[in-house]
Design a protein around this motif. Sequence first.
Motif, PDB file in Angstrom:
ATOM      1  N   TYR A 290      10.981  23.123 -36.553  1.00  0.00           N
ATOM      2  CA  TYR A 290      11.894  22.279 -35.744  1.00  0.00           C
ATOM      3  C   TYR A 290      10.954  21.008 -36.923  1.00  0.00           C
ATOM      4  CZ  TYR A 290      14.390  23.261 -31.579  1.00  0.00           C
ATOM      5  OH  TYR A 290      16.604  23.780 -31.749  1.00  0.00           O
TER       6      TYR A 290
ATOM      7  N   GLU B   5      16.064  13.059 -29.445  1.00  0.00           N
ATOM      8  CA  GLU B   5      15.768  14.473 -29.745  1.00  0.00           C
ATOM      9  C   GLU B   5      16.512  14.893 -30.807  1.00  0.00           C
ATOM     10  OE1 GLU B   5      15.834  18.017 -27.066  1.00  0.00           O
ATOM     11  OE2 GLU B   5      14.172  16.832 -25.693  1.00  0.00           O
ATOM     12  N   SER B   6      17.826  14.416 -30.923  1.00  0.00           N
ATOM     13  CA  SER B   6      19.202  14.711 -32.506  1.00  0.00           C
ATOM     14  C   SER B   6      18.117  13.365 -33.100  1.00  0.00           C
ATOM     15  CB  SER B   6      20.130  14.828 -32.283  1.00  0.00           C
ATOM     16  OG  SER B   6      20.802  13.713 -31.285  1.00  0.00           O
TER      17      SER B   6
ATOM     18  N   LYS C 296      23.107  18.969 -38.243  1.00  0.00           N
ATOM     19  CA  LYS C 296      24.040  18.799 -36.810  1.00  0.00           C
ATOM     20  C   LYS C 296      24.785  20.233 -37.296  1.00  0.00           C
ATOM     21  CE  LYS C 296      27.660  17.560 -34.445  1.00  0.00           C
ATOM     22  NZ  LYS C 296      28.748  16.687 -34.384  1.00  0.00           N
TER      23      LYS C 296
ATOM     24  N   ARG D 215      10.938  18.445 -29.651  1.00  0.00           N
ATOM     25  CA  ARG D 215      11.876  19.949 -29.790  1.00  0.00           C
ATOM     26  C   ARG D 215      10.720  21.237 -30.368  1.00  0.00           C
ATOM     27  NH1 ARG D 215      15.115  21.212 -26.262  1.00  0.00           N
ATOM     28  NH2 ARG D 215      14.839  22.961 -27.046  1.00  0.00           N
TER      29      ARG D 215
ATOM     30  N   ARG E 272      20.381  22.290 -36.134  1.00  0.00           N
ATOM     31  CA  ARG E 272      20.082  22.297 -35.058  1.00  0.00           C
ATOM     32  C   ARG E 272      21.233  22.925 -33.920  1.00  0.00           C
ATOM     33  NH1 ARG E 272      19.729  16.115 -36.326  1.00  0.00           N
ATOM     34  NH2 ARG E 272      22.245  15.997 -35.469  1.00  0.00           N
ATOM     35  N   GLU E 273      22.451  22.775 -34.343  1.00  0.00           N
ATOM     36  CA  GLU E 273      23.050  24.427 -33.638  1.00  0.00           C
ATOM     37  C   GLU E 273      22.237  24.875 -33.708  1.00  0.00           C
ATOM     38  OE1 GLU E 273      27.761  23.694 -34.396  1.00  0.00           O
ATOM     39  OE2 GLU E 273      26.938  21.987 -33.740  1.00  0.00           O
TER      40      GLU E 273
ATOM     41  N   GLY F  29      19.628  28.190 -39.931  1.00  0.00           N
ATOM     42  CA  GLY F  29      19.079  26.771 -39.170  1.00  0.00           C
ATOM     43  C   GLY F  29      17.896  25.629 -40.829  1.00  0.00           C
TER      44      GLY F  29
ATOM     45  N   ARG G  73      19.484  26.165 -31.706  1.00  0.00           N
ATOM     46  CA  ARG G  73      19.458  25.898 -30.223  1.00  0.00           C
ATOM     47  C   ARG G  73      20.429  27.034 -30.332  1.00  0.00           C
ATOM     48  NH1 ARG G  73      17.921  25.561 -25.760  1.00  0.00           N
ATOM     49  NH2 ARG G  73      19.663  24.708 -23.722  1.00  0.00           N
TER      50      ARG G  73
ATOM     51  N   SER H  27      14.504  12.802 -36.625  1.00  0.00           N
ATOM     52  CA  SER H  27      14.543  13.123 -38.021  1.00  0.00           C
ATOM     53  C   SER H  27      14.529  11.828 -38.381  1.00  0.00           C
ATOM     54  CB  SER H  27      14.891  14.412 -38.200  1.00  0.00           C
ATOM     55  OG  SER H  27      16.231  14.505 -37.981  1.00  0.00           O
TER      56      SER H  27
ATOM     57  N   MET I 294      11.625  17.337 -36.419  1.00  0.00           N
ATOM     58  CA  MET I 294      11.504  16.865 -34.810  1.00  0.00           C
ATOM     59  C   MET I 294      11.194  16.858 -33.747  1.00  0.00           C
ATOM     60  SD  MET I 294      16.072  18.170 -35.128  1.00  0.00           S
ATOM     61  CE  MET I 294      16.452  17.992 -33.170  1.00  0.00           C
TER      62      MET I 294
END
Length: 497
Positions: free
Chosen positions: A307, A355-356, A275, A315, A278-279, A266, A282, A359, A312
């Motif tokens: 994060y 949340e996404s 994106k 998170r 973030r995956e 990440g 997660r 940023s 972000m």
Amino acid sequence: RSGGKIASTLKGLKSHDPGPEVDLVIGLIDAPKRHEVEMGKLVRVDTLGRHLVLRSFNRQAEADALAIETLGLSEDAQDELLAARRRHKQSIVLAHGIAVFFGAVGQGPEYIDAERYSTSQMRLSEAAARVIAITSAAHLSEGNRAEAWARVKQELTTLGARAELLAAIDIREKRDANESKGDGRTAIRSEDKSRILSTKGLIASGKLDEAWETLEPLIERYPQEATVVELGCIVSASRKAKDALAHCNLAATLNKANPDIWIALGRIRAESSPKLARENFRQAELLLETMDKGAATGLWMQLARAYRDMSMPTRARKAAVMGVGGESGLAKISAVEKWATQMRVRYGVGIGMSESEESDYLRNIRSGLQLVYKQDYAKATKVQANLARKFPNAIGASLLKCEVQLRQRRYAKAGHACQLVLAKQPANAWATYLLGVLDVRQARVAYGISKLEDAIARDPQLKAAYQALATVYRKSGDKRLESLGARYKVQFDSTMP
């Protein structure tokens, strides 16, 4: 480790120490809260894998269970009986775990392989002993282990072994076959094990270049060894090396259950593919949620900082709370959580956005403020319009407008914009600070001082509010200037300008 269920602790142990170079990794955890005889609650095993978790002995619970049997005995005799119980029970539980590790199935209650503990247990059942003799020979084989496991499967199928054991043999056979690939080596040499330990020490002390020099020969020598490849991922990612993504992708392929790898992936992708980053984060969260709390604490903090670096706050705060062991107020508040709180009370992060989107929101509002400080109000107004379009339910556009209008001495418009902010977020520190400045400029000094103090209370790191308040105190000769300077010193470790 303390706390947590025995099953999740076994998963945590496997992530904490995959143990590719050893036969068995044993984890000891705290005792059950009451007298327990179910073996599944006292020991948990990864059959034919590498890991075993064992609960320790609850002296008080066992003493209570023996109360009737020890009635009338002297205190010394009671202690002796309890010590004998402890030696026997801990030995039998461990022996049971190793038996299950080699595929044994519980028979009668008098045998070690039984599903419940008994003080009469002294030996294995014949069926369990036969299975263990077969599987342990393959486990300890010095030759081709994959072939050895293939023979074991044939033999145990003939004996009518249970399906679960045959499935475990399939997994073991594939694992040993994979470990035999690569450069032909099946085990890490002892001198290279020392290199791995040295690499870990260098990483912990922040000597990343030295860590890479130590590790690089091992990566070439053991291209499919999970421990080596994972270290290569962590070091290369920390050094921001060009080949970091390749190292971490390979590490994730070899061990998908290591959250450290997903955090590193990440971080690598944070700028180019947010994106996907973030995956990856997660995925790390999902793995950390299954781990023992003690083992996961440091990794939660790594994730929280990752994060934060991606801007972000929501998170980051959630991960930081887990990283200190509980909700705020029950544990110390970390620097990351303080930052996340500051982003909310200062810029309204989390209000009117997902949340996404945080940023992107922060990037816009910060760029707008930078333009204000450069007195480029025309471009700052364009950023304000962009914020209003992209985040219509957030406070960013009104906050930036208040700042621009105040600096252009359009006080009525500035006040209106700041009031719109406080209507959506009454505790917003930045709007409160701007309204304090507005009051002072319009000769409402007492009201201005009150608002500036409120802004500092809400956001103790808001330097602009300190400096505005200090200016007011200097002009009026207010004795509170000294106290304000002391508070500034505590917050910023420097003298207030």
